[in-house]
Structures are given as structure tokens and as C-alpha cells.
Design a protein around this motif. Sequence first.
Motif, PDB file in Angstrom:
ATOM      1  N   ILE A 274       0.870  -1.181   0.000  1.00 40.74           N
ATOM      2  CA  ILE A 274       0.000   0.000   0.000  1.00 40.74           C
ATOM      3  C   ILE A 274       0.903   1.226   0.000  1.00 40.74           C
ATOM      4  O   ILE A 274       1.762   1.367   0.882  1.00 40.74           O
TER       5      ILE A 274
ATOM      6  N   PHE B 197      -8.608   0.108   4.778  1.00 41.31           N
ATOM      7  CA  PHE B 197      -8.019  -1.223   5.004  1.00 41.31           C
ATOM      8  C   PHE B 197      -9.026  -2.333   4.725  1.00 41.31           C
ATOM      9  O   PHE B 197      -8.641  -3.414   4.273  1.00 41.31           O
TER      10      PHE B 197
ATOM     11  N   LEU C  33       3.311  -1.354   4.060  1.00 41.67           N
ATOM     12  CA  LEU C  33       2.678  -0.050   3.897  1.00 41.67           C
ATOM     13  C   LEU C  33       3.747   1.039   3.886  1.00 41.67           C
ATOM     14  O   LEU C  33       4.640   1.053   4.733  1.00 41.67           O
TER      15      LEU C  33
ATOM     16  N   THR D  31       3.971   5.305   3.571  1.00 42.53           N
ATOM     17  CA  THR D  31       3.224   6.565   3.448  1.00 42.53           C
ATOM     18  C   THR D  31       4.159   7.719   3.110  1.00 42.53           C
ATOM     19  O   THR D  31       5.202   7.890   3.747  1.00 42.53           O
TER      20      THR D  31
ATOM     21  N   LEU E 240      -2.647   5.222  10.300  1.00 41.95           N
ATOM     22  CA  LEU E 240      -2.303   4.129   9.370  1.00 41.95           C
ATOM     23  C   LEU E 240      -1.687   2.965  10.145  1.00 41.95           C
ATOM     24  O   LEU E 240      -1.997   1.808   9.900  1.00 41.95           O
TER      25      LEU E 240
ATOM     26  N   TYR F  31      -4.420   0.857  12.086  1.00 44.46           N
ATOM     27  CA  TYR F  31      -5.262  -0.074  11.331  1.00 44.46           C
ATOM     28  C   TYR F  31      -4.445  -1.043  10.470  1.00 44.46           C
ATOM     29  O   TYR F  31      -4.909  -2.146  10.176  1.00 44.46           O
ATOM     30  N   ALA F  32      -3.227  -0.654  10.108  1.00 43.75           N
ATOM     31  CA  ALA F  32      -2.394  -1.529   9.256  1.00 43.75           C
ATOM     32  C   ALA F  32      -2.045  -2.819   9.985  1.00 43.75           C
ATOM     33  O   ALA F  32      -2.058  -3.897   9.382  1.00 43.75           O
TER      34      ALA F  32
ATOM     35  N   ARG G   6      -4.167  -6.068   9.584  1.00 41.02           N
ATOM     36  CA  ARG G   6      -4.299  -6.840   8.347  1.00 41.02           C
ATOM     37  C   ARG G   6      -2.968  -7.126   7.660  1.00 41.02           C
ATOM     38  O   ARG G   6      -2.934  -7.718   6.594  1.00 41.02           O
ATOM     39  N   MET G   7      -1.879  -6.683   8.265  1.00 45.54           N
ATOM     40  CA  MET G   7      -0.576  -6.867   7.630  1.00 45.54           C
ATOM     41  C   MET G   7      -0.132  -8.321   7.736  1.00 45.54           C
ATOM     42  O   MET G   7      -0.257  -8.938   8.794  1.00 45.54           O
TER      43      MET G   7
ATOM     44  N   LEU H  77       6.409  -1.150   7.835  1.00 48.51           N
ATOM     45  CA  LEU H  77       5.774   0.163   7.708  1.00 48.51           C
ATOM     46  C   LEU H  77       6.897   1.156   7.452  1.00 48.51           C
ATOM     47  O   LEU H  77       7.886   1.168   8.189  1.00 48.51           O
TER      48      LEU H  77
END
Length: 251
Positions: free
Chosen positions: A19, A83, A92, A94, A126, A129-130, A133-134, A140
Motif C-alpha cells: 500500500i 483497510f 505499507l 506513506t 495508518l 489499522y495496518a 491486516r498486515m 511500515l
Amino acid sequence: MPVTTPVVDPKDAVAKKVIVVGGSSGIGRGVARAVLQRGGRVAIVGRSREKLDAAVADLGAGSDRLEAHVADVTQEAEVERLFEAVGPFGHLVTTVADVTYQPVRELDVTAVRRTLDSKLLSSLLLAKYAVRRMEEGGSLTLTSGIAAHRPAARGAVVAAVNGALEALARALAIELAPIRVNAVSPGWVDTPIWERVAGAAKQERLDAMAQRLPVGRVGRPDDIAQAVCFLMENGFTTGSVLHVDGGHRLV
Ligand SMILES: NC(=O)c1ccc[n+]([C@@H]2O[C@H](COP(=O)([O-])OP(=O)(O)OC[C@H]3O[C@@H](n4cnc5c(N)ncnc54)[C@H](OP(=O)(O)O)[C@@H]3O)[C@@H](O)[C@H]2O)c1
């Protein structure tokens, strides 16, 4: 307590879905391109549907390895929805920023909050919530910036938020382990952010910086993307700040 090592070989990192929040422009778009070139799958995220469409057209419209999502990641409900829409993913990154430069003597609190929310609050949301489901072996990557190390007049808020992001990467590397958390710190990179920051003076300012830097040029999104790929792939790197600034901290 036994130490658990990720079962996924970090070298396969970009074979997973990545992401890229901020992937519709500049450095984020460069990261998305690098992951696609390495055979990975990418979900790019931004607020503007128009910018996302332009990025998809540029990166390879029709690719089943590329998806685009509209979300304002300063808003918790939108982050949660994002997500759910993206589903399981490996990494992820950013690169989000909506920053303003202003003299402290004329501080506009609304603009300060926008800067803090866009870089710092969004990174926290981020991360929140990441982690749910990671996939195992994930990482990150946050984006700080040279302003933290070579501050300029009118850049106090940006300097402070970038410094905070580097501290956040170290703190999250401990709290979220074994998820790895790092920050990349770009120097001056030729991206659309400069049209907002410098307007018509963009090229003049970038050229002047190129003359000052030991490498003789400003950065390209690909320079930073390569570093971000390293941070995703290298399973022994966490809590690090990777400076990719053409030597800016030395001049
Ligand atoms: N370029 C440089 O010289 C430089 C130097 C040092 C550090 N940096 C840092 O590097 C990062 C990337 O910069 P860049 O130059 O690539 O900037 P950019 O071209 O302006 O890209 C910023 C991206 O963030 C997205 N974005 C902004 N606010 C958002 C929000 N609330 N929710 C979701 N997406 C949002 C933008 O899309 P939408 O507007 O459509 O939302 C865009 O895709 C930033 O953190 C910046 O501070 C850049």
C-alpha cells in the motif's frame, strides 16, 4: 521468551501487495512504479480521484497488479474503510504531506494543524489499522525529510513534524515488533510539492540547491523509491532513518 523470526523471506517483500499512501504523486508514485517494476502488487491511495486516475494512466492502466483508492488518511473512519477495501497486504509506505511554510510570528493555527495531521496523525492512524491486516514479515515505512536536519526560515512546523516522525518510527519499531518500522528522509526532490511550496520560483530554487549539493543535482522520485524498497526488503532493518539527500546534511 522465544524470539520469532518472520517466515516470509524479506527478499520476496515486493512480491506482496504494497500500500502506497500518497502514491498518486511525486515520491509515492515513484515507490509504486518501483514495486510494479519488481513484479509486486500495489494499492495507491490519495484524496483526489483525478490525481489517482492520472497516476494509474502513468503507471500502467489495465494492470491487474495496480489498484487505486480514494481516502483522506487524516480521518479515522476513512482509514478504517481503506483497510477493509484493500484487504490483506504485505507492506505499507506513506509519503502523505499537506504542508505549509510560514513564519512563526504569523502562525496560522489551522495550517499548523493541517501539516501535523497530514504527516503525523495520518501515520499514527495508518499504523493503528495496518497492523490488523498486515501479513507476517511486513513493514511500515514513514517519510520524514531534510527539514528536520537542515531547517530553513519559515519551516519550523515542517522541521518539527519530520523530527517527530523519526521518533515515531523508533517507538513503533519497539511497540509493533516484529513488524519493522522505518523512516526514509528525503532531501530536495523534484516533485509537484514544489509547485505549491515555491510556485513560479520552483526551478530556480531547485537549480540553486543542485549547485550546493555534493552530488550536483536534486533528487528524483526514483532515488527515494529505491531506498524505500531497501527498507521493505531488508529484514534486519527496523527503527532506522535512511537519509537520501544528496549530501544535503553536509552543506
Ligand atoms: N519533494 C521534496 O523535496 C521532499 C523533501 C523532503 C521531504 N519530502 C516528503 O516526502 C513526502 C512525499 O513528498 P512529495 O514531494 O512526493 O509530495 P506530493 O507530490 O505533493 O505527494 C503527496 C501525496 O500525498 C497525498 N496526500 C496528501 N494529503 C493526503 C491525505 N490527507 N490523505 C491521503 N493522501 C494525501 C497527495 O494526494 P492528494 O492531494 O490527492 O491527497 C499526494 O499523492 C512528503 O512526506 C514530504 O514531506 C519531500
